[in-house]
Design an enzyme around this catalytic site. Structure first.
Site, PDB file in Angstrom:
ATOM      1  N   HIS A 153      11.859-111.610 -16.077  1.00  0.00           N
ATOM      2  CA  HIS A 153      13.299-111.694 -16.351  1.00  0.00           C
ATOM      3  C   HIS A 153      13.675-112.903 -17.186  1.00  0.00           C
ATOM      4  CE1 HIS A 153      13.508-108.281 -13.795  1.00  0.00           C
ATOM      5  NE2 HIS A 153      13.271-108.954 -12.696  1.00  0.00           N
ATOM      6  N   ASP A 158       8.719-111.830 -20.518  1.00  0.00           N
ATOM      7  CA  ASP A 158       8.644-110.374 -20.404  1.00  0.00           C
ATOM      8  C   ASP A 158       8.049-109.742 -21.662  1.00  0.00           C
ATOM      9  OD1 ASP A 158       9.665-110.506 -17.881  1.00  0.00           O
ATOM     10  OD2 ASP A 158      11.513-109.408 -18.309  1.00  0.00           O
TER      11      ASP A 158
END
Length: 208
Positions: A153, A158
């Site tokens: 996140h 990511d």
């Protein structure tokens, strides 16, 4: 479409103020990894100020606080730079429809475009890893035993994990179906096949 192998792409991820640019949500962070021939050759990461305070939920979910965004460059400034970064490359994201919506919306606001096409690692993983417990990025990283530091996140983290998953997908296609250099178009085709037909599609060789 840009004719390039699937191992030469830009993998990207947005953190945002909410789920829909149509409801006024904006990007607050972009992270991206440029792959060429399966190797990371460049990265892009920037926070961006959306012009309003973000919610406590988004602060807790992303770890991005309003304090961090106060001195960040505007969305317009960051996205103008990012538009330059992605020109000439096809694009990959996990749950790509989400990231594409924000990319399109942010670039429309500054009258910029991009030339590449998207592929979705989540849709492809749903077809190749049907036995996985679910197809979130974190779950697929665990399922495929991909090395990671447990950070999710944040946009660059990511995108780095998605890039590792993407390369794992390509290696698995090579191993299972003897396709050493699958095209980007093939990966897009996989994402649109039914789960019951994808194995036969990759085995029959008609796409070679």
């Amino acid at each position: 479409m840009i004719t390039r192998p699937a191992n030469s792409v830009i993998v990207l991820d947005f953190e945002t103020t909410g789920l829909s640019p149509n409801q006024g949500d904006r990007a607050i962070e972009i992270g991206a990894v440029k792959l060429q021939n399966g190797m990371v050759v460049d990265t892009f990461q920037a926070l961006m100020n959306p012009g309003f305070k973000i919610s406590r939920f988004i602060e807790d979910y992303t770890g991005i606080s309003n304090e961090l965004l106060i001195d960040a460059a505007s969305c317009e400034t960051v996205m103008d730079r990012f538009a330059d970064f992605i020109q000439g490359s096809n694009l990959v994201a996990h749950n790509a429809s989400f990231d594409k919506r924000f990319l399109d919306a942010e670039l429309t606001l500054i009258n910029r475009e991009y030339t590449g096409e998207f592929a979705c690692s989540m849709l492809i993983a749903r077809r190749l890893y049907q036995q996985a417990p679910n197809h979130t990025l974190g779950s697929l990283v665990d399922f495929n035993k991909i090395e990671n530091d447990g950070v999710f996140h944040r946009a660059l983290a990511d995108s780095e994990m998605t890039a590792k998953l993407w390369l794992t997908i390509l290696e698995d296609i090579h191993t299972r179906y003897f396709l050493a250099n699958p095209t980007f178009k093939l990966l897009q085709q996989i994402s649109k096949k039914s789960k019951s037909n994808v194995h036969a599609f990759l085995q029959n060789g008609s796409h070679r």
